[in-house]
Enzyme design. Structure first.
Site, short mmCIF file in Angstrom:
data_model
loop_
_atom_site.label_atom_id
_atom_site.label_comp_id
_atom_site.label_asym_id
_atom_site.label_seq_id
_atom_site.Cartn_x
_atom_site.Cartn_y
_atom_site.Cartn_z
N HIS A 148 0.80 -1.22 0.00
CA HIS A 148 0.00 0.00 0.00
C HIS A 148 0.84 1.28 0.00
O HIS A 148 0.80 2.08 -0.94
CB HIS A 148 -0.89 0.06 1.25
C1 BDR Z 1 -3.16 0.82 5.27
O1 BDR Z 1 -3.39 0.35 6.59
C2 BDR Z 1 -2.19 -0.05 7.17
O2 BDR Z 1 -2.37 -1.29 7.80
C3 BDR Z 1 -1.15 -0.08 6.09
O3 BDR Z 1 0.11 0.31 6.62
C4 BDR Z 1 -1.67 0.92 5.08
O4 BDR Z 1 -1.23 2.22 5.39
C5 BDR Z 1 -3.87 -0.09 4.29
O5 BDR Z 1 -5.24 -0.11 4.54
#
Ligand code: BDR
Ligand code: CA
Length: 315
Positions: free
Chosen positions: A245
């Site tokens: 992500h």
């Molecule tokens: C986001 O949530 C976190 O767990 C990850 O680091 C990312 O920023 C994804 O939904």
């Protein structure tokens, strides 16, 4: 294509994917100058996220990076964490030594405010990789800074992929919807990396082994982190691997042409418990509400992994 080196503040809750994003930024001095890293409570509580941020800077051999602790809880709601994805420390996977480099004494929010007032207007970009608590708090406490922000490039939200922490909401927005609402209504130019795009940059055996094959400590760490992180998402989605992500935010600064999106209106659900934290994205242009964000929808995943692997290899 030429672009100017951007001054950035990374606001983060590491998190293995945050860690990869920070490494990518620290490995790319020709593209980004990291003015500082502000930690926020999110994936794990603040004492762990600020600690993890320092571990990552040391791993990149950049112990002079300024790391600050910001807010330890959302504006109004109780903190929700994600140990079920990231493990107890937030960086589970490899063995990691305690960091030696110091945490800055200044509060992260004060650092954001001071930096935006000090630097010329429209020369500092904010890169939030976690809940938007620090950014919203800075905007509330010092409204004069909002118009000085060059751009906010954030990971959060979803439209087609809807939710990952609830059926309707993505984690970063869900944890602090009130903060997200402030940021999305701020008028600052926003670039949003929703799950719609981050679910296109999946790790797989070949991509993970390419990190390991770099033969460096950071390469090995990235391989072990993504190995760990992968398990959860593979079980959940039945996908090939795990989405990286947060590195999408930094990759956008390095190679914007890899990404495609639409300028649309995005509003945050901050009232209804059922859909709390949902990003109501007008992808099809059915409302007359003005566009407030470049909402990214697709990415060249091979191009993304090529840049990421090359840059991590420099560390
Ligand atoms: C986001 O949530 C976190 O767990 C990850 O680091 C990312 O920023 C994804 O939904
Ligand atoms: Ca994150």
């Amino acid at each position: 294509m030429t672009h100017h080196r951007r001054k950035i503040i990374i606001d983060t809750d590491p998190g293995q994917d945050d860690a990869v994003a920070i490494l990518l930024a620290l490995a790319s001095p020709e593209d980004v100058e990291v003015l500082g890293i502000t930690a926020v409570a999110g994936n794990v509580p603040l004492p762990l996220t600020e600690r993890n941020a320092r571990i990552i800077c040391e791993l990149a051999d950049k112990p002079d990076t300024l790391v600050f602790a910001g807010c330890d809880r959302p504006l109004q709601r109780a903190l929700v964490t994600a140990e079920h994805v990231h493990g107890k420390t937030g960086l589970d996977g490899p063995q990691l030594a305690d960091p030696v480099m110091p945490l800055q004494a200044q509060h992260g929010v004060d650092f954001i405010i001071e930096t935006l007032r000090r630097e010329a207007a429209h020369t500092v970009t904010l890169c939030p990789l976690g809940p938007l608590t620090n950014i919203a708090t800075a905007m509330q406490r010092a409204p004069d800074i909002t118009a000085r922000i060059q751009q906010i490039i954030l990971m959060g939200g979803a439209y087609f992929e809807v939710g990952n922490i609830t059926p309707a909401a993505e984690f970063n927005i869900y944890v602090d919807p009130q903060a997200a609402e402030i940021v999305f209504k701020s008028g600052v130019p926003l670039v949003v990396m929703p799950l719609d795009v981050t679910h296109q940059v999946l790790t797989n055996r070949k991509r993970i082994e390419a990190f390991r094959a770099l033969g460096t400590e950071p390469g090995r760490m990235v391989a072990e982190w993504t190995d760990f992180f992968e398990r959860f998402d593979m079980q959940k989605y039945g996908s090939e691997g795990a989405p990286l992500h947060d590195p999408c935010v930094i990759a956008y600064l390095i190679r914007p042409e890899l990404f495609q999106g639409r300028h649309i209106n995005v509003e945050i659900e901050a009232t209804s418990e059922l859909t709390m934290g949902m990003t109501v994205a007008d992808w099809w242009g059915v409302s007359n509400r003005p566009a407030n964000a470049l909402f990214i929808g697709s990415v060249d995943a091979d191009g993304f992994f090529a840049v990421l692997t090359e840059r991590i290899g420099r560390l």
